[in-house]
Motif scaffolding. Sequence first.
Motif, mmCIF file in Angstrom:
data_model
loop_
_atom_site.group_PDB
_atom_site.id
_atom_site.type_symbol
_atom_site.label_atom_id
_atom_site.label_comp_id
_atom_site.label_asym_id
_atom_site.label_seq_id
_atom_site.Cartn_x
_atom_site.Cartn_y
_atom_site.Cartn_z
ATOM 1 N N ILE A 58 45.376 53.996 29.402
ATOM 2 C CA ILE A 58 44.708 53.329 30.496
ATOM 3 C C ILE A 58 44.073 52.039 29.508
ATOM 4 C CG2 ILE A 58 42.675 54.788 29.617
ATOM 5 C CD1 ILE A 58 41.537 54.372 32.399
ATOM 6 N N ALA A 59 43.826 51.145 30.253
ATOM 7 C CA ALA A 59 43.048 49.741 29.704
ATOM 8 C C ALA A 59 41.952 49.485 30.782
ATOM 9 C CB ALA A 59 44.088 48.690 29.820
ATOM 10 N N LEU A 60 40.753 49.339 29.849
ATOM 11 C CA LEU A 60 39.553 48.896 30.285
ATOM 12 C C LEU A 60 39.434 47.218 30.061
ATOM 13 C CD1 LEU A 60 37.471 52.017 29.437
ATOM 14 C CD2 LEU A 60 38.675 51.564 31.581
ATOM 15 N N TYR A 61 39.053 46.519 30.933
ATOM 16 C CA TYR A 61 39.027 45.088 30.527
ATOM 17 C C TYR A 61 37.814 44.301 31.467
ATOM 18 C CZ TYR A 61 42.008 45.225 34.719
ATOM 19 O OH TYR A 61 42.454 45.107 35.947
ATOM 20 N N SER A 62 37.530 43.409 31.075
ATOM 21 C CA SER A 62 36.830 42.187 31.591
ATOM 22 C C SER A 62 37.808 41.273 32.299
ATOM 23 C CB SER A 62 35.612 41.636 30.995
ATOM 24 O OG SER A 62 36.282 40.935 29.468
ATOM 25 N N THR A 63 37.735 40.808 33.534
ATOM 26 C CA THR A 63 38.631 39.880 34.149
ATOM 27 C C THR A 63 37.811 38.508 34.725
ATOM 28 O OG1 THR A 63 39.967 39.810 35.999
ATOM 29 C CG2 THR A 63 37.926 41.195 36.265
ATOM 30 N N ASN A 65 41.461 17.547 55.968
ATOM 31 C CA ASN A 65 42.010 18.064 54.517
ATOM 32 C C ASN A 65 40.845 18.119 53.638
ATOM 33 O OD1 ASN A 65 43.817 18.315 52.542
ATOM 34 N ND2 ASN A 65 43.565 16.293 51.919
ATOM 35 N N SER A 66 40.985 19.287 53.085
ATOM 36 C CA SER A 66 39.551 20.044 52.119
ATOM 37 C C SER A 66 40.068 20.344 50.790
ATOM 38 C CB SER A 66 38.900 20.797 52.940
ATOM 39 O OG SER A 66 38.384 20.266 54.063
ATOM 40 N N ILE A 67 39.408 20.605 50.064
ATOM 41 C CA ILE A 67 39.382 21.209 48.771
ATOM 42 C C ILE A 67 38.874 22.350 48.646
ATOM 43 C CG2 ILE A 67 38.884 20.736 46.200
ATOM 44 C CD1 ILE A 67 38.628 17.978 46.832
ATOM 45 N N MET A 68 39.507 23.244 48.220
ATOM 46 C CA MET A 68 39.159 24.938 48.263
ATOM 47 C C MET A 68 39.236 25.116 46.657
ATOM 48 S SD MET A 68 39.730 28.192 47.711
ATOM 49 C CE MET A 68 41.533 28.419 47.531
ATOM 50 N N PHE A 69 37.850 25.831 46.258
ATOM 51 C CA PHE A 69 37.881 26.414 44.778
ATOM 52 C C PHE A 69 37.379 27.756 44.800
ATOM 53 C CE2 PHE A 69 35.432 27.439 40.884
ATOM 54 C CZ PHE A 69 36.614 27.410 40.045
ATOM 55 N N SER A 70 37.698 28.622 44.165
ATOM 56 C CA SER A 70 37.356 30.133 44.358
ATOM 57 C C SER A 70 37.443 30.567 42.540
ATOM 58 C CB SER A 70 38.160 31.048 45.229
ATOM 59 O OG SER A 70 37.489 32.347 44.981
ATOM 60 N N GLY A 71 36.575 31.293 42.347
ATOM 61 C CA GLY A 71 36.577 31.992 40.806
ATOM 62 C C GLY A 71 35.505 33.067 40.731
ATOM 63 N N GLY A 72 35.820 33.852 39.629
ATOM 64 C CA GLY A 72 34.909 35.101 39.631
ATOM 65 C C GLY A 72 35.040 35.775 38.475
ATOM 66 N N ALA A 73 34.192 36.870 38.001
ATOM 67 C CA ALA A 73 34.432 37.437 36.881
ATOM 68 C C ALA A 73 33.916 38.932 37.195
ATOM 69 C CB ALA A 73 33.320 37.053 35.538
ATOM 70 N N GLY A 74 34.605 39.829 36.459
ATOM 71 C CA GLY A 74 34.119 41.485 36.762
ATOM 72 C C GLY A 74 34.775 42.166 35.868
ATOM 73 N N LEU A 75 34.719 43.705 36.117
ATOM 74 C CA LEU A 75 35.500 44.635 35.472
ATOM 75 C C LEU A 75 36.487 45.239 36.027
ATOM 76 C CD1 LEU A 75 31.856 45.926 34.038
ATOM 77 C CD2 LEU A 75 33.476 44.715 32.718
ATOM 78 N N GLY A 76 37.532 45.897 35.292
ATOM 79 C CA GLY A 76 38.456 46.467 35.913
ATOM 80 C C GLY A 76 39.031 47.414 35.106
ATOM 81 N N PHE A 77 40.292 48.149 35.366
ATOM 82 C CA PHE A 77 40.847 48.992 34.672
ATOM 83 C C PHE A 77 42.618 49.224 34.994
ATOM 84 C CE2 PHE A 77 39.583 51.622 38.244
ATOM 85 C CZ PHE A 77 40.672 52.614 38.483
ATOM 86 N N GLU A 78 43.284 49.506 34.272
ATOM 87 C CA GLU A 78 44.765 49.783 34.530
ATOM 88 C C GLU A 78 44.960 51.050 34.123
ATOM 89 O OE1 GLU A 78 46.475 47.602 36.127
ATOM 90 O OE2 GLU A 78 45.377 45.721 36.013
ATOM 91 N N VAL A 79 45.774 51.655 34.651
ATOM 92 C CA VAL A 79 46.357 53.075 34.227
ATOM 93 C C VAL A 79 47.963 53.127 34.048
ATOM 94 C CG1 VAL A 79 46.628 55.540 35.106
ATOM 95 C CG2 VAL A 79 44.652 54.237 35.580
ATOM 96 N N GLY A 126 46.184 49.697 39.188
ATOM 97 C CA GLY A 126 44.676 49.178 38.693
ATOM 98 C C GLY A 126 43.703 48.819 39.767
ATOM 99 N N GLU A 127 42.400 48.618 39.581
ATOM 100 C CA GLU A 127 41.469 48.052 40.215
ATOM 101 C C GLU A 127 40.555 47.479 39.662
ATOM 102 O OE1 GLU A 127 38.340 50.249 43.870
ATOM 103 O OE2 GLU A 127 39.785 51.290 42.278
ATOM 104 N N SER A 128 39.855 46.288 40.229
ATOM 105 C CA SER A 128 38.664 45.811 39.659
ATOM 106 C C SER A 128 37.791 45.322 40.671
ATOM 107 C CB SER A 128 39.050 44.462 38.902
ATOM 108 O OG SER A 128 39.409 43.613 39.888
ATOM 109 N N THR A 129 36.690 44.983 40.196
ATOM 110 C CA THR A 129 35.537 44.696 41.119
ATOM 111 C C THR A 129 34.773 43.299 40.374
ATOM 112 O OG1 THR A 129 34.935 46.824 42.234
ATOM 113 C CG2 THR A 129 32.976 45.372 42.268
ATOM 114 N N SER A 130 34.597 42.274 41.184
ATOM 115 C CA SER A 130 34.027 41.210 40.443
ATOM 116 C C SER A 130 32.929 40.563 41.476
ATOM 117 C CB SER A 130 35.078 40.251 39.924
ATOM 118 O OG SER A 130 35.853 39.919 41.163
ATOM 119 N N VAL A 131 32.317 39.447 41.102
ATOM 120 C CA VAL A 131 31.630 38.572 41.699
ATOM 121 C C VAL A 131 32.413 37.362 41.761
ATOM 122 C CG1 VAL A 131 29.411 37.404 41.967
ATOM 123 C CG2 VAL A 131 29.340 39.533 40.906
ATOM 124 N N ASN A 132 32.585 36.869 43.096
ATOM 125 C CA ASN A 132 33.429 35.592 43.383
ATOM 126 C C ASN A 132 32.676 34.447 44.240
ATOM 127 O OD1 ASN A 132 35.454 34.425 45.167
ATOM 128 N ND2 ASN A 132 36.625 34.901 43.380
#
Length: 238
Positions: free
Chosen positions: A95-100, A132-146, A162-168
């Motif tokens: 398992i790997a625990l990480y910030s994303t 025509n428009s500009i789209m930007f999306s970004g976020g940070a959170g925590l996740g894991f891989e098995v 794996g799975e992760s949850t972040s604020v975007n």
Amino acid sequence: MKTLLRMGLCAALLSSVAFARNPHEHRGFYFSAGIGPAYHSFSASSSSSSYRYRWNEYTAEYDYFWESEKEENSYNAFVFPAIDFRFGKSIGNLIALYSTFDFMFDTDNWECLREEQSDVYGKTSEKADSENSIMFSGGAGLGFEVYPFLNPNSVMRGFHIGESTSVNGMLLDAVGDRSEWGGVFVANRINVGMDWWVSDTWSLGVEFSYTYFGVIEVDSDDDPDRHLFRLMFRLTRG
């Protein structure tokens, strides 16, 4: 001099033995970087209505009716590149625990459909707009891989889920006259992938993920719906 040489040879031998025990395994510091195409599906609708009246000179009475307006916005596009980074710790090649951290940037058409009903007969008018428009999306959170396959001889050794949850955060900014649209979401991502080792510590891989975005904060009248599908090519260490 001989003593130092012997100590150096012993250290090299011990380190090589320790290193050989864990080839092609995720242990210790974990780092992964991914880049690839994505399909981003976004829609948001808002509506308003009010009870209005108007004097009718033929009947000498007031005519009462609903005046309503509905607006539907959408931004559905293939995006490249979508990028993410993961930093954490891998334990026992299991398992790997990480910030994303992830982000994507794109320019495409922002579609808008407005429906208005504003007379006593209930007639509805529609107006479609594309800008025509500009789209930007970004976020940070925590996740894991098995990594469920521990057999070093298995062809599935690099398979992971794996799975992760972040604020975007997301921002749409029209190039023309239309105002911008923004929101904050909680992003829930599930992913499945495969790694192929290119050295004792580095691997190359491919990963598919699906992200659903739950609303944290947007304009009160909006009802947004967001989905993201990504195909990522990854470089992983650890």
